[in-house]
Design a protein around this motif. Sequence first.
Motif, mmCIF file in Angstrom:
data_model
loop_
_atom_site.group_PDB
_atom_site.id
_atom_site.type_symbol
_atom_site.label_atom_id
_atom_site.label_comp_id
_atom_site.label_asym_id
_atom_site.label_seq_id
_atom_site.Cartn_x
_atom_site.Cartn_y
_atom_site.Cartn_z
ATOM 1 N N ASP A 224 0.855 -1.190 -0.034
ATOM 2 C CA ASP A 224 -0.081 -0.005 -0.064
ATOM 3 C C ASP A 224 0.944 1.334 0.046
ATOM 4 O OD1 ASP A 224 0.745 -0.209 2.642
ATOM 5 O OD2 ASP A 224 -0.895 0.160 3.472
ATOM 6 N N GLN A 225 2.184 1.102 0.085
ATOM 7 C CA GLN A 225 3.028 2.287 0.230
ATOM 8 C C GLN A 225 3.032 2.828 -1.464
ATOM 9 O OE1 GLN A 225 7.011 1.643 2.517
ATOM 10 N NE2 GLN A 225 6.354 -0.305 1.656
ATOM 11 N N ILE A 226 2.868 2.230 -2.378
ATOM 12 C CA ILE A 226 2.486 2.424 -3.596
ATOM 13 C C ILE A 226 1.377 3.591 -3.757
ATOM 14 C CG2 ILE A 226 2.439 1.939 -6.004
ATOM 15 C CD1 ILE A 226 3.295 -0.692 -5.596
ATOM 16 N N VAL A 227 0.331 2.983 -3.285
ATOM 17 C CA VAL A 227 -0.828 3.678 -3.270
ATOM 18 C C VAL A 227 -0.889 5.196 -2.528
ATOM 19 C CG1 VAL A 227 -3.151 3.792 -2.298
ATOM 20 C CG2 VAL A 227 -2.404 1.686 -3.150
ATOM 21 N N THR A 228 -0.251 5.176 -1.266
ATOM 22 C CA THR A 228 0.010 6.167 -0.366
ATOM 23 C C THR A 228 0.840 7.289 -1.080
ATOM 24 O OG1 THR A 228 -0.263 4.973 1.428
ATOM 25 C CG2 THR A 228 0.859 7.133 1.779
ATOM 26 N N ALA A 229 1.932 6.751 -1.784
ATOM 27 C CA ALA A 229 2.909 7.590 -2.452
ATOM 28 C C ALA A 229 2.278 8.232 -3.652
ATOM 29 C CB ALA A 229 4.146 6.973 -2.722
ATOM 30 N N LEU A 230 1.670 7.471 -4.381
ATOM 31 C CA LEU A 230 1.027 7.865 -5.640
ATOM 32 C C LEU A 230 -0.147 9.190 -5.334
ATOM 33 C CD1 LEU A 230 0.620 7.744 -8.607
ATOM 34 C CD2 LEU A 230 -0.628 5.758 -8.431
ATOM 35 N N ALA A 231 -0.853 8.807 -4.185
ATOM 36 C CA ALA A 231 -2.099 9.673 -3.799
ATOM 37 C C ALA A 231 -1.309 11.172 -3.285
ATOM 38 C CB ALA A 231 -2.808 9.205 -2.815
ATOM 39 N N GLU A 232 -0.147 11.053 -2.811
ATOM 40 C CA GLU A 232 0.592 12.293 -2.376
ATOM 41 C C GLU A 232 1.000 13.111 -3.477
ATOM 42 O OE1 GLU A 232 3.505 10.798 0.204
ATOM 43 O OE2 GLU A 232 2.159 10.646 2.035
ATOM 44 N N GLN A 233 0.974 12.607 -4.660
ATOM 45 C CA GLN A 233 1.500 13.139 -5.747
ATOM 46 C C GLN A 233 0.445 13.731 -6.672
ATOM 47 O OE1 GLN A 233 4.908 13.354 -7.186
ATOM 48 N NE2 GLN A 233 5.300 12.241 -5.069
ATOM 49 N N ILE A 234 -0.751 13.458 -6.260
ATOM 50 C CA ILE A 234 -1.966 14.018 -6.662
ATOM 51 C C ILE A 234 -2.518 15.435 -6.112
ATOM 52 C CG2 ILE A 234 -4.314 13.553 -7.552
ATOM 53 C CD1 ILE A 234 -3.548 10.793 -7.494
ATOM 54 N N ASN A 235 -2.571 16.248 -6.865
ATOM 55 C CA ASN A 235 -2.993 17.929 -6.457
ATOM 56 C C ASN A 235 -4.432 18.119 -6.270
ATOM 57 O OD1 ASN A 235 -0.321 18.822 -6.003
ATOM 58 N ND2 ASN A 235 -0.513 18.969 -8.455
ATOM 59 N N GLY A 236 -5.260 17.544 -7.085
ATOM 60 C CA GLY A 236 -6.806 17.633 -7.311
ATOM 61 C C GLY A 236 -7.338 16.796 -6.070
ATOM 62 N N PRO A 237 -8.416 17.016 -5.572
ATOM 63 C CA PRO A 237 -9.281 16.534 -4.198
ATOM 64 C C PRO A 237 -9.223 14.969 -4.845
ATOM 65 C CG PRO A 237 -10.773 17.938 -5.841
ATOM 66 C CD PRO A 237 -9.507 17.908 -6.407
ATOM 67 N N ILE A 238 -9.165 14.217 -3.693
ATOM 68 C CA ILE A 238 -9.647 12.717 -3.721
ATOM 69 C C ILE A 238 -10.712 12.729 -2.749
ATOM 70 C CG2 ILE A 238 -8.899 10.349 -3.438
ATOM 71 C CD1 ILE A 238 -6.036 11.275 -4.039
ATOM 72 N N ARG A 239 -11.920 12.424 -2.970
ATOM 73 C CA ARG A 239 -13.052 12.490 -2.203
ATOM 74 C C ARG A 239 -13.247 10.887 -1.682
ATOM 75 N NH1 ARG A 239 -14.036 17.595 -2.621
ATOM 76 N NH2 ARG A 239 -14.143 18.478 -4.806
ATOM 77 N N THR A 240 -12.986 10.409 -0.513
ATOM 78 C CA THR A 240 -13.397 9.258 -0.042
ATOM 79 C C THR A 240 -14.788 9.244 0.348
ATOM 80 O OG1 THR A 240 -12.325 9.596 1.906
ATOM 81 C CG2 THR A 240 -10.972 8.441 0.370
ATOM 82 N N SER A 241 -15.193 8.142 0.683
ATOM 83 C CA SER A 241 -16.796 7.694 1.198
ATOM 84 C C SER A 241 -17.717 8.638 0.196
ATOM 85 C CB SER A 241 -16.762 8.308 2.675
ATOM 86 O OG SER A 241 -15.968 7.749 3.641
ATOM 87 N N HIS A 242 -17.405 8.648 -0.994
ATOM 88 C CA HIS A 242 -18.320 9.144 -1.853
ATOM 89 C C HIS A 242 -18.521 7.970 -2.970
ATOM 90 C CE1 HIS A 242 -17.346 12.924 -0.400
ATOM 91 N NE2 HIS A 242 -18.205 13.750 -1.167
ATOM 92 N N GLU A 243 -19.735 7.455 -2.851
ATOM 93 C CA GLU A 243 -20.372 6.169 -3.415
ATOM 94 C C GLU A 243 -20.892 6.810 -4.900
ATOM 95 O OE1 GLU A 243 -23.008 3.910 -1.756
ATOM 96 O OE2 GLU A 243 -23.366 2.651 -3.673
ATOM 97 N N VAL A 244 -20.442 6.393 -6.032
ATOM 98 C CA VAL A 244 -21.212 6.545 -7.446
ATOM 99 C C VAL A 244 -22.482 5.736 -7.429
ATOM 100 C CG1 VAL A 244 -21.061 6.520 -9.828
ATOM 101 C CG2 VAL A 244 -19.124 7.381 -8.542
ATOM 102 N N ARG A 245 -23.608 6.379 -7.795
ATOM 103 C CA ARG A 245 -24.740 5.517 -7.727
ATOM 104 C C ARG A 245 -25.205 5.244 -9.361
ATOM 105 N NH1 ARG A 245 -27.658 6.091 -2.556
ATOM 106 N NH2 ARG A 245 -26.168 5.049 -0.997
ATOM 107 N N GLY A 246 -24.652 6.160 -9.819
ATOM 108 C CA GLY A 246 -25.491 6.119 -11.286
ATOM 109 C C GLY A 246 -24.494 7.058 -12.389
ATOM 110 N N ILE A 247 -24.579 6.750 -13.739
ATOM 111 C CA ILE A 247 -23.785 7.445 -14.525
ATOM 112 C C ILE A 247 -24.792 7.906 -15.828
ATOM 113 C CG2 ILE A 247 -21.798 7.773 -16.005
ATOM 114 C CD1 ILE A 247 -20.553 5.781 -14.163
ATOM 115 N N ALA A 248 -25.227 9.049 -16.073
ATOM 116 C CA ALA A 248 -25.829 9.111 -17.421
ATOM 117 C C ALA A 248 -24.882 10.087 -18.549
ATOM 118 C CB ALA A 248 -27.055 10.172 -16.823
ATOM 119 N N VAL A 249 -24.870 9.504 -19.645
ATOM 120 C CA VAL A 249 -24.088 9.839 -20.524
ATOM 121 C C VAL A 249 -24.801 10.828 -21.499
ATOM 122 C CG1 VAL A 249 -22.091 9.588 -22.290
ATOM 123 C CG2 VAL A 249 -22.762 7.732 -20.669
ATOM 124 N N HIS A 250 -24.546 12.332 -21.752
ATOM 125 C CA HIS A 250 -25.243 13.046 -22.660
ATOM 126 C C HIS A 250 -24.049 13.682 -23.709
ATOM 127 C CE1 HIS A 250 -28.684 13.142 -19.829
ATOM 128 N NE2 HIS A 250 -27.614 13.286 -18.920
#
Length: 469
Positions: A224-250
């Motif tokens: 999991d060090q790969i995951v932690t180190a990679l997440a630290e390199q990402i500047n945009g927000p990472i929103r945990t505990s957010h479940e996707v329930r649906g996707i509609a493509v337009h």
Amino acid sequence: MSPRKKVTVLGAGMAGLAAAYELEQLGHQVEVIEASERLGGRVYTHRFGAGPDAPLVELGAMRIPANHRHTLDYIEKLGLSHKLREFKTLFSDDGAYHRTRTGFVRVREAAEVLVADYQELMGDDLKDETVLFGAWITAIGDAIAPGSFMAELRPDFAALLDAVDRIDITPFLVGEARDQIDLHAFFAAHPEVRNSGTGRINHFIGDILDETSAGLRRLEGGMDQIVTALAEQINGPIRTSHEVRGIAVHDDHVAVTVSNGQTQVLHCDQVLSTIPFSVLRRLELSGFSDDKLAVLGEVTHWPATKIGFLCRDAFWERDGINGGASYGGGHIRQTYYPAVEGDPARGAALLASYTIGADAAVLDDLPEEERHALVLDEVAGMHPELLEPGMFVEAVSLPWGKYPWSAGAGVLRWNKDEAACLEERDRAARPERGRLFFAGEPCATVTGWIDGAIESAQRAVRFIEESSR
Ligand SMILES: Cc1cc2nc3c(=O)[nH]c(=O)nc-3n(C[C@H](O)[C@H](O)[C@H](O)COP(=O)(O)OP(=O)(O)OC[C@H]3O[C@@H](n4cnc5c(N)ncnc54)[C@H](O)[C@@H]3O)c2cc1C
């Protein structure tokens, strides 16, 4: 470079994090939406206690083959190469056990009984060395694949052995008694033998060679060090505990319905989904092409279950086992002996059982306490030391077939030939309306490995770049 875009990435496993990282490297803006509280998905290191000295067991990915360039490149880029260590696998420690019809034998003493077992199963109208070859490759297959799958492959194995019988395999006999086969050297010297059988056995042999290769690596301190180190390199927000329930493509946007207690609809320019197809197909989907809906339903997933024990100490070392793994058969299948690298006073972790497919499904259906008791009982049949007072401390398990965010451990392609695998990959990865993109295991050339997840992420990023040209 294409104009700067805003991309919403669904899922923060290896594919999602790699894609978010690569998109930012190209100047795009990302936001990552993750259902669970944890990053990493199927990269999941469990620690028995807190702190760097805690014994750990990998409940998801645990080894990296030497030819997995994408994974190794990431490890290097993230400054983790100095933590790479040898991963000792099945059959690499000849003091480990192998279950045969007559009980447990040490790998170094297994040849005679494996040959006898094999002859009983397949007959013996082949050269002695070919029978030995058949006995070992079947033993390895039994240890790696579920019993039902091996039974299905029996005719394919018979065809393979006919091809082997026409070759002098004595140069590939190894071990003091020259009663073991160096399968890696054999298939490197005779690649045509793999192609002489069916596509599915060729594919399966590829997995056998990957899983038993000498070049396997692991990360000291946890994958999991790969995951932690990679997440630290990402500047945009990472929103945990957010479940996707649906996707509609337009045509002009993608609407993503997300719940974190409250439900909201995000109107996104472009979306990259890495949600496993086993989960995605259950969501509310609209605007998807017929072919995408079809492939979402067709991709097959199989379960896998890992059960880790915290033990008082590494009792197996006193029994002459210094890493590697045993094949215990029964419900436990594989047992791995991780290196003890933390404080020995805190105990030693044992990967007591690793099962896949139908074997895992049996364990998954048991309540946790019963599952742990059954595995303890069976592993103690191989290692009676586990029953010494105070030796077994606690157990942890992860039945991936029941894990809500992957509903399976991996995409099953063992039963498909190369062309069918590539066709499934391409259909899975094909973008929808230039706005919804896909990455993750089903979109990978090689399933079941982190390497494929990263490769699929890199391809999806190329599709996103190309979409505005
Ligand atoms: C038991 C086991 C052993 C393995 N061993 C190895 C190994 O030794 N070496 C190796 O290289 N690979 C191994 N693998 C395979 C490897 O772990 C996976 O192929 C890889 O991690 C998959 O990455 P992914 O990003 O495609 O999917 P995932 O890791 O599953 O990521 C998907 C992400 O999406 C999230 N998600 C799911 N549903 C939603 C939703 N509705 N809304 C928002 N987010 C959602 C999940 O929580 C998860 O974080 C193993 C896997 C397992 C299960």
